[in-house]
Design a protein around this motif. Structure first.
Motif, PDB file in Angstrom:
ATOM      1  N   ASP A  91       0.563  -1.233  -0.011  1.00 49.75           N
ATOM      2  CA  ASP A  91       0.018   0.002  -0.172  1.00 49.75           C
ATOM      3  C   ASP A  91       1.013   1.276  -0.090  1.00 49.75           C
ATOM      4  N   ASP A  92       2.000   1.191   0.939  1.00 50.57           N
ATOM      5  CA  ASP A  92       2.807   2.400   0.984  1.00 50.57           C
ATOM      6  C   ASP A  92       3.323   2.587  -0.569  1.00 50.57           C
TER       7      ASP A  92
ATOM      8  N   THR B 123       1.671   4.369  -3.236  1.00 56.35           N
ATOM      9  CA  THR B 123       1.164   5.888  -3.177  1.00 56.35           C
ATOM     10  C   THR B 123       2.553   6.437  -4.080  1.00 56.35           C
ATOM     11  N   LYS B 124       3.425   5.523  -4.518  1.00 57.49           N
ATOM     12  CA  LYS B 124       4.663   6.304  -5.136  1.00 57.49           C
ATOM     13  C   LYS B 124       4.725   5.819  -6.239  1.00 57.49           C
TER      14      LYS B 124
END
Lengths: 489, 485
Positions: free
Chosen positions: B387-388, B391-392
């Motif tokens: 998920d983290d 974001t990128k």
């Protein structure tokens, strides 16, 4: 009434023991289809006629929650004044048995749909609150039939997958009488709510009974034994009585009680060890990955709360206030929703107090006698109200009313019609009564003299003779008054 | 059209739709191939008569508005097929004929396809080499001594050997992507919940997901479109609008951000895998994508986590195979318990038993918190890593497997080394994400190697697009010699 009179203690040589009881009641949810499949839940079908691929655990089959069962559990929770959990989880309870097709039962373990609640019992010594620990939804298993064949066991899966509510009480019960009152109260509440039919013969309501004993005054609980799957209140009471005495005997002998699961043998009236704690199943509970956690919108809960019917506790209060009944009468008349409905219909049309007396007396006795329910009573509420009114207005005497009642039971006729056609109306004309009284007194001059000489007991004799002469129709009150006046004069 | 079966699904569809070939001719061509390829042992059951019947039916009244008009398809024998034996590669189901059709296969038939046969697989989809099947191991058409990967090894083998124009498998920890990688084919594990699990023999319910295995990315998008969709009979199915993956397939990936996770390496990983990865990065970069180094720090816990969660669920899912209602029942035993014991001892193979034992152990009272509960917590961390990262980045590029196809028998006595083969695929299942394995090159022995594109949940279209662009520029060509016929 004093509480002491009803204390249920077991006296041993080393002291007085108190019995501590907690119940796990399994109530079958009233719903058209099963908890996770579309199969019918109707009782009494031929074996294996109400079984889907899901209920019989075919490869690749998946459970889908039946919303109606969820609503029924919420309603029941609300009826038990319990906290409804917005988040609950279905878990798998794993064990092997021939009538458990999946090899696991879908149940709720750590996160039940309903949390703590309470139930009020009306005991002769006042009301007592019994705490509810939780209520959760689970699947029923099928049925193994061992007595159809000498060497084979047959399995009927009609029941497999039917929704059950397991209602777990706190260990607040202290006697077989309280257990009786508790089960009946649960049953009443669920029947009011329409969430369980409470039919114990059909297995819709069964219980596991946890029993322990401790010396009166002890703060700590004793070691408990669980008596599995008892399906009548009478058996529960017998099992508790036997089990409590067995435990007291052990303690008195200086022995320890093993925590174990026991079975109640209804033929021998005793409990028997089924498995000890060491042999207890390891059910390997874990969240069922086939089902998402059950998340309830607060609005759903609020809407269900708004749509709940009046519950027995509230109705009882209203009956006392509105109809001037005493607590005992109100209790009896709210014990079944159908009874309370019948009573309210009668009370609307007749004297409320007299209606209660006659319902609880003659009507209940007759129904009991004939093995009938109020809903199939041969006397309609309207006719029964008319009968009560005829008594109240003095049209007929209480004694005649009993005869009219009998005829109503047989014929289903309207009481007015019966009174009219059989000439059973009470004689309340003072002149007519005076005539009859004079006739009696004339015939029994000697007794009149005796009466006047002080033998006042004979008054009843004169009344009886008047009644005989009038074929029971003389108004007893008026007869008394007039008779007194004449005898005085 | 002697070599019609060499072609991709989309090419075949074109021939069918333009009436260059009839469905019957096509079906007959595959039947011929299958009959010549018995050595591969890719099929457990064939349904030739039924297929020919269906082909004729189609030709008599062709409906060309469907995604899979007149296409015969063989499917993994984990999908329940109505009136056709469904074994899950196990002795315990070797006589099981379902009365129902799985949702996913029904979707294929509703789109104009029909059944050609049932494909071999590891028993209950437990395996990475198709050597645990009760019906014998499957051979990789790449070489007669090679495993085709697993558990969808019959599917990968049949596809690579032109025994079916496309196929479907299931992927619990890599069972589509690893065999695709081993055979030089395209395999997609969709987002958990995109394809219904109803009617698929369950292995680990929270990880199982059906997906397409095809020769090209375009084929993959057609198959995904046909097989996916909300199903109210599966509580974990995602309720969303159906997408037109093939219509929306685009090869412009300019500006997309591709994450390169530093943790996707193992000790003693052949240099070729690294080189393949570098090649993949370069292709995407040349197409205008931006490469971004990312970290998925909990990757190293994925395999142990998987080998707690999957066996735990399996131990419970497989409890229903007890000989009482269907499937194999041992005739030995004097009471119910012995009947269970004998049925399950004789009905299950070693790998299945091993996993039932592991699963039973990790769920046992006293061990539950240390194993199952802990694994569930780690699973959340693994999911959070992704998920983290998402974001990128738009997608993540990794190798599909740490090696090319290994030899038959090479790892059968070493379960841990076998399990290690799933090290790059397993995290995706734990996170419920979509991932595409693409053929990307050959190792020095000439065995295919795959690269994996991982997407955000429900972002299948994006990884298909990247894969589509990659495929056009990779220059990979599957040249399998038909040594078996």
């Amino acid at each position: 009434m004093s509480k002491e009179k009803f204390d249920y203690f077991i006296n041993g040589e080393k002291g007085k023991y108190e019995v501590v009881i907690g119940l796990e009641v399994h109530a079958q949810v009233l719903s058209n289809s099963k908890l996770f499949s579309g199969s019918s839940t109707k009782f009494g079908a031929d074996p294996n006629k109400q079984v889907s691929l899901i209920d019989s655990a075919f490869p690749g089959m998946l459970p889908v929650i039946n919303e109606e069962c969820v609503k029924q559990a919420i309603r029941t929770g609300l009826g038990l004044n319990a906290k409804i959990n917005n988040y609950s989880v279905f878990d798998r309870k794993n064990y092997f048995y021939a009538d458990l097709p999946q090899g696991y039962q879908i149940s709720q373990y750590k996160n039940p749909i309903v949390g703590e609640g309470k139930v009020l019992l009306d005991m002769p010594y006042g009301s007592k609150e019994i705490g509810i620990e939780r209520l959760h939804l689970e699947q029923d298993a099928g049925k193994s039939i061992h007595d159809m064949d000498p060497s084979n066991t047959y399995v009927d899966l009609n029941r497999s997958g039917i929704a059950l509510m397991e209602i777990v009480s706190k260990p607040h019960l202290r006697s077989p009488d309280e257990v009786n009152a508790y089960i009946k109260k649960l049953r009443t509440i669920m029947r009011y709510l329409g969430t369980c039919d409470g039919n114990m013969q059909e297995g819709s309501l069964r219980a596991d009974v946890n029993v322990s004993v401790r010396k009166v005054g002890d703060k700590n609980f004793g070691t408990r034994c669980e008596i599995k799957n008892v399906n009548s209140i009478k058996f529960m009471q017998m099992a508790i009585e036997y089990e409590a005495n067995r435990q007291v005997e052990l303690l008195e002998d200086g022995k320890e009680i093993d925590q174990e699961t026991r079975l109640f043998d209804t033929k021998k009236n005793e409990t028997r060890s089924m498995r000890s704690k060491e042999d207890a199943h390891d059910y390997r509970y874990f969240p069922d990955p086939d089902l998402l956690p059950l998340k309830l919108e607060q609005k759903l809960i609020d809407d269900l709360k708004k749509s709940l019917p009046e519950l027995p506790d509230n109705k009882k209060e209203r009956f006392i206030k509105e109809y001037g009944l005493n607590s005992y009468e109100a209790n009896v008349l709210v014990s079944e929703k159908e009874i309370s409905d019948y009573y309210e219909e009668v009370a609307k049309l007749s004297d409320k107090k007299l209606a209660a007396t006659w319902m609880m007396g003659d009507l209940f006795a007759m129904l009991n006698d004939k093995g009938l329910n109020i809903s199939n009573s041969p006397i309609s509420a309207k006719n029964f109200a008319e009968l009560v009114q005829s008594i109240k207005s003095g049209e007929i005497s209480g004694r005649i009313a009993k005869d009219v009642f009998e005829i109503m039971v047989e014929s289903g006729d309207n009481p007015k019609k019966i009174i009219e056609s059989k000439g059973m109306k009470q004689q309340s004309d003072p002149k007519e009564l005076e005539k009859m009284i004079n006739e009696i007194l004339l015939k029994n001059k000697d007794k009149v003299d005796q009466y006047k000489a002080g033998k006042e007991k004979l008054f009843g004799f004169f009344v009886g003779e008047v009644m005989k002469l009038s074929s029971g129709k003389a108004n007893p009150q008026l007869t008394n008054e007039i008779l007194k006046k004449i005898l005085k004069g | 059209m002697s070599n019609i079966t060499n072609q991709s699904l989309s090419e075949i569809l074109e021939s069918i739709n333009s009436k260059k070939i009839s469905s019957l001719e096509l079906t007959q061509a595959y039947i011929k191939n299958i009959e010549n390829a018995k050595k591969l042992n890719a099929f457990v059951t064939t349904t030739f008569d039924q297929a020919l019947e269906n082909a004729k039916k189609f030709d008599n009244k062709p409906n060309n508005d469907q995604l899979l008009s007149g296409i015969p398809l063989a499917v993994k024998d984990l999908f329940c097929t109505e009136n056709v034996k469904t074994t899950a590669g196990s002795n315990i189901l070797n006589n099981f004929v379902p009365s129902y059709e799985s949702t996913v296969t029904k979707n294929l038939w509703n789109n104009g396809a029909f059944l050609l046969g049932k494909l071999n697989c590891d028993e209950f989809a437990m395996g990475s080499s198709n050597e645990t099947s009760f019906f014998g191991n499957v051979i990789n058409p790449v070489g007669d001594h090679l495993v085709p990967g697993g558990s969808s090894g019959g599917s990968s083998s049949a596809l690579a050997a032109d025994l079916t124009p496309a196929t479907i498998g299931t992927d619990t920890g890599g069972s589509i992507r690893q065999p695709a990688s081993f055979t030089g084919t395209v395999g997609l594990k969709p987002t958990y919940g995109l394809c219904s699990r109803w009617g698929i023999v369950a292995f680990a319910s929270s990880l199982d997901q059906a997906g397409p295995m095809t020769k090209t990315v375009n084929d993959c998008s057609i198959m995904l479109e046909a097989m996916s969709g909300f199903d109210e009979k599966d509580s974990t199915s995602i309720n969303k609008k159906k997408e037109s993956y093939s219509k929306n397939l685009k090869d412009n990936i300019k500006g997309l951000k591709i994450g390169i996770p530093k943790e996707y390496r193992v000790d003693n990983m052949p240099k070729e895998i690294d080189e393949l990865w570098e090649k993949g990065k370069k292709i995407l970069k040349d197409l205008g994508a931006q490469l971004i180094d990312i970290s998925l720090p909990h990757t190293k816990y994925a395999l142990p986590t998987y080998y707690i969660v999957a066996p735990a669920e399996a131990s419970s899912n497989l409890a229903r195979y007890d000989g009482v209602r269907y499937g194999y029942r041992s005739q030995k035993g004097k009471d119910l318990i012995e009947m269970y014991e004998n049925t399950r001892s004789e009905g299950f193979g070693d790998e299945v038993k091993r996993r039932i034992l592991i699963g039973t152990y990790v769920l046992s009272s006293g061990y539950y918190d240390a194993y199952y509960l802990k694994a569930q917590k780690v699973r959340q961390l693994i999911k959070k890593d992704f998920d983290d990262s998402f974001t990128k980045v738009d997608a993540i590029l990794t190798p599909s497997t740490p090696s090319s196809a290994f030899k038959i028998g090479e790892k059968t006595n070493d379960p841990v080394s076998m399990y290690l083969n799933d090290i790059f695929t397993v995290p995706v299942n734990l996170a419920g994400l979509p991932a595409l394995s693409l053929p990307a090159g050959l190792d020095k022995q000439g065995y295919p190697l795959g690269l994996q594109l991982i997407g955000k949940a429900l972002d299948e279209q994006k990884i298909l697009n990247i894969g589509y662009a990659f495929e056009k520029n990779c220059g990979y060509k599957n040249e399998i010699k038909k040594w078996w016929s």
